[in-house]
Design an enzyme around this catalytic site. Structure first.
Site, PDB file in Angstrom:
ATOM      1  CG  ASP A   1      -4.615  -6.166 -10.129  1.00  0.00           C
ATOM      2  OD1 ASP A   1      -3.412  -6.312  -9.905  1.00  0.00           O
ATOM      3  OD2 ASP A   1      -5.444  -5.875  -9.240  1.00  0.00           O
TER       4      ASP A   1
ATOM      5  CG  HIS B   1      -4.408  -6.206  -5.571  1.00  0.00           C
ATOM      6  ND1 HIS B   1      -4.038  -5.885  -6.857  1.00  0.00           N
ATOM      7  CD2 HIS B   1      -3.531  -5.560  -4.774  1.00  0.00           C
ATOM      8  CE1 HIS B   1      -2.983  -5.085  -6.834  1.00  0.00           C
ATOM      9  NE2 HIS B   1      -2.655  -4.873  -5.577  1.00  0.00           N
TER      10      HIS B   1
HETATM   11  P1  NAD Z   1       3.077   5.208   1.639  1.00  0.00           P
HETATM   12  O1  NAD Z   1       3.889   4.522   2.677  1.00  0.00           O
HETATM   13  O2  NAD Z   1       3.737   6.195   0.733  1.00  0.00           O
HETATM   14  O3  NAD Z   1       1.851   5.927   2.317  1.00  0.00           O
HETATM   15  C1  NAD Z   1       1.046   5.294   3.259  1.00  0.00           C
HETATM   16  C2  NAD Z   1       0.564   6.374   4.187  1.00  0.00           C
HETATM   17  O4  NAD Z   1      -0.373   5.785   5.056  1.00  0.00           O
HETATM   18  C3  NAD Z   1       1.670   6.989   5.032  1.00  0.00           C
HETATM   19  O5  NAD Z   1       1.665   8.395   4.871  1.00  0.00           O
HETATM   20  C4  NAD Z   1       1.296   6.560   6.447  1.00  0.00           C
HETATM   21  O6  NAD Z   1       1.637   7.550   7.426  1.00  0.00           O
HETATM   22  C5  NAD Z   1      -0.206   6.394   6.302  1.00  0.00           C
HETATM   23  N1  NAD Z   1      -0.822   5.563   7.342  1.00  0.00           N
HETATM   24  C6  NAD Z   1      -0.323   4.482   7.949  1.00  0.00           C
HETATM   25  N2  NAD Z   1      -1.183   4.029   8.882  1.00  0.00           N
HETATM   26  C7  NAD Z   1      -2.262   4.838   8.824  1.00  0.00           C
HETATM   27  C8  NAD Z   1      -3.473   4.884   9.538  1.00  0.00           C
HETATM   28  N3  NAD Z   1      -3.762   4.009  10.526  1.00  0.00           N
HETATM   29  N4  NAD Z   1      -4.355   5.849   9.249  1.00  0.00           N
HETATM   30  C9  NAD Z   1      -4.084   6.748   8.285  1.00  0.00           C
HETATM   31  N5  NAD Z   1      -2.946   6.770   7.575  1.00  0.00           N
HETATM   32  C10 NAD Z   1      -2.044   5.813   7.842  1.00  0.00           C
HETATM   33  O7  NAD Z   1       2.372   4.050   0.793  1.00  0.00           O
HETATM   34  P2  NAD Z   1       1.637   4.163  -0.630  1.00  0.00           P
HETATM   35  O8  NAD Z   1       2.655   3.921  -1.691  1.00  0.00           O
HETATM   36  O9  NAD Z   1       0.797   5.386  -0.677  1.00  0.00           O
HETATM   37  O10 NAD Z   1       0.724   2.847  -0.580  1.00  0.00           O
HETATM   38  C11 NAD Z   1      -0.355   2.749   0.331  1.00  0.00           C
HETATM   39  C12 NAD Z   1      -0.960   1.352   0.297  1.00  0.00           C
HETATM   40  O11 NAD Z   1      -1.515   1.066  -0.976  1.00  0.00           O
HETATM   41  C13 NAD Z   1       0.023   0.222   0.550  1.00  0.00           C
HETATM   42  O12 NAD Z   1      -0.615  -0.765   1.342  1.00  0.00           O
HETATM   43  C14 NAD Z   1       0.279  -0.354  -0.827  1.00  0.00           C
HETATM   44  O13 NAD Z   1       0.723  -1.685  -0.768  1.00  0.00           O
HETATM   45  C15 NAD Z   1      -1.096  -0.233  -1.402  1.00  0.00           C
HETATM   46  N6  NAD Z   1      -1.218  -0.329  -2.847  1.00  0.00           N
HETATM   47  C16 NAD Z   1      -2.313  -1.010  -3.312  1.00  0.00           C
HETATM   48  C17 NAD Z   1      -2.532  -1.110  -4.676  1.00  0.00           C
HETATM   49  C18 NAD Z   1      -3.714  -1.851  -5.200  1.00  0.00           C
HETATM   50  O14 NAD Z   1      -3.820  -2.069  -6.422  1.00  0.00           O
HETATM   51  N7  NAD Z   1      -4.657  -2.287  -4.364  1.00  0.00           N
HETATM   52  C19 NAD Z   1      -1.632  -0.513  -5.572  1.00  0.00           C
HETATM   53  C20 NAD Z   1      -0.537   0.182  -5.049  1.00  0.00           C
HETATM   54  C21 NAD Z   1      -0.338   0.263  -3.679  1.00  0.00           C
HETATM   55  C1  LMR Z   2       0.572  -3.108  -6.857  1.00  0.00           C
HETATM   56  O1  LMR Z   2      -0.070  -4.000  -7.372  1.00  0.00           O
HETATM   57  O2  LMR Z   2       1.327  -2.360  -7.508  1.00  0.00           O
HETATM   58  C2  LMR Z   2       0.412  -2.855  -5.388  1.00  0.00           C
HETATM   59  O3  LMR Z   2      -0.460  -3.781  -4.832  1.00  0.00           O
HETATM   60  C3  LMR Z   2       1.677  -2.748  -4.660  1.00  0.00           C
HETATM   61  C4  LMR Z   2       2.277  -4.104  -4.392  1.00  0.00           C
HETATM   62  O4  LMR Z   2       2.623  -4.377  -3.244  1.00  0.00           O
HETATM   63  O5  LMR Z   2       2.394  -4.873  -5.349  1.00  0.00           O
END
Ligand code: NAD
Ligand code: LMR
Length: 328
Positions: free
Chosen positions: A160, A188
């Site tokens: 962000d 967030h």
């Molecule tokens: P994705 O679905 O591509 O990958 C997630 C992975 O986590 C998968 O490979 C899945 O098998 C694995 N997983 C699920 N449960 C698990 C566990 N108990 N232990 C270990 N691994 C596990 O998703 P992504 O695009 O990589 O996003 C991951 C997370 O990050 C999501 O929650 C998404 O919303 C979040 N995210 C947060 C931000 C932020 O700014 N905080 C930004 C983008 C995405």
């Molecule tokens: C983001 O901010 O891009 C991530 O937290 C993914 C989402 O769910 O918005």
């Protein structure tokens, strides 16, 4: 003499963010060009094969700093001796979902991971939670690690923060490096408050250089809803920019923030700025000596106060929800 390797545990290693993250950690961007790393990859059992594929590719890069890779579906093995934990693995939201919809689905993941960190991680463990809802997932993990100092658990506001810097740079026609003292307060989530009253360009508050209507009606919603806009455009949540922000967060935490500037980090509140103690909320923070310090003494006007309070209230509501689910 070469430095001892730092063990970095990445959960969700076979996911989208994992794929954008691991290669850059192994290249030395996160911890610097003289720090070898061991990567511990945690995945759920069905995704272990994909994690092995990623590990094969990491090998094929012949990164000089990559001192080893371990792959497991057992949190206690994954966090064994970990110095840094990047808790990415979670279920991402799809179109039309709010991050809070993920509380129950993802809360269960962070309880056993917090307990494993408590029992087997290194004494200097530092945790960044990326998996959403990141702040409350961090609270869940932290509450199951009573032997780890609470301040070692953080959640990611840096994506962000970076988004907000770019929106300002593009608006004022300056390089992003000229935008300093940005703060993302609170959660967030869409309630977050990107603060232009303390952010500066050319040593002057950005709020004095843009009109109030742009600040309130364009800038804040653009930054706060950027995650949803990316999901809408890509059909998947942000990955490379999220991985980049995770690297920025750990780099700032471990190697320090530049003099005269600060970054946004969600840290366990000590009560500063009226944020209830214990909530993991975005604040302006510097890091020296490997520890975050909340920037103190900023004047908060009524507009900012209302926005911060609204986002903090959402965090308190999420805390109450996970408490009633027995997750903390
Ligand atoms: P994705 O679905 O591509 O990958 C997630 C992975 O986590 C998968 O490979 C899945 O098998 C694995 N997983 C699920 N449960 C698990 C566990 N108990 N232990 C270990 N691994 C596990 O998703 P992504 O695009 O990589 O996003 C991951 C997370 O990050 C999501 O929650 C998404 O919303 C979040 N995210 C947060 C931000 C932020 O700014 N905080 C930004 C983008 C995405
Ligand atoms: C983001 O901010 O891009 C991530 O937290 C993914 C989402 O769910 O918005």
């Amino acid at each position: 003499m070469s430095k001892a390797p730092v063990t970095v545990t990445v959960t969700g290693a076979a996911g989208q963010i994992g794929y954008a993250l691991l290669f850059r950690i192994a290249s030395g961007v996160m911890l610097g060009p003289d720090t070898p790393v061991v990567l511990n990859l945690l995945e759920i059992t069905p995704a272990l094969k994909a994690a092995e594929g990623t590990a094969m590719e990491l090998d094929d890069c012949a990164f000089p700093l990559l001192a080893g890779i371990n792959i497991t579906d057992d949190p206690r093995k994954a966090f064994d001796g970990a110095n840094i934990g990047l808790l990415v693995g979670a279920r991402p939201r799809g179109p039309g979902m709010e991050r809070a919809d993920l509380l129950e689905a993802n809360g269960g993941i962070f309880k056993p991971q917090g307990a494993a960190i408590n029992d087997v991680a290194a004494d200097d463990i530092r945790v960044l939670v990326v998996g959403n809802p990141a702040n409350t997932n961090a609270l869940i993990a932290q509450s199951h690690a009573p032997d780890v100092p609470a301040e070692r658990f953080t959640a990611m506001m840096r994506l962000d923060h970076n988004r907000a810097k770019t929106q300002v740079a593009q608006k004022l026609g300056v390089p992003v490096s000229e935008v300093t003292k940005m703060t993302i307060w609170g959660n967030h989530s869409a309630s977050q408050y990107p603060d232009l009253f303390h952010a500066e360009v050319g040593g002057k508050p950005v709020a004095e250089q843009v009109d109030q209507a742009w600040l309130a009606d364009t800038f804040i919603p653009t930054v706060a809803k950027r995650g949803a806009a990316i999901i809408d455009a890509r059909g998947a949540s942000s990955a490379a920019s999220a991985a980049n922000a995770a690297i920025d967060h750990i780099n700032s935490w471990v190697l320090g923030t530049p003099a005269g500037d600060w970054v946004s980090s969600a840290v366990v509140s000590d009560g500063s700025y009226g944020i209830p103690e214990g909530l993991i909320a975005g604040v302006p923070a510097t890091s020296t000596g490997g520890a975050w310090q909340v920037v103190q003494g900023l004047e908060i006007d009524d507009f900012s106060r209302a926005k911060i309070d609204a986002s903090v209230k959402e965090l308190a509501d999420e805390r109450d929800a996970v408490r009633s689910l027995g997750l903390i």
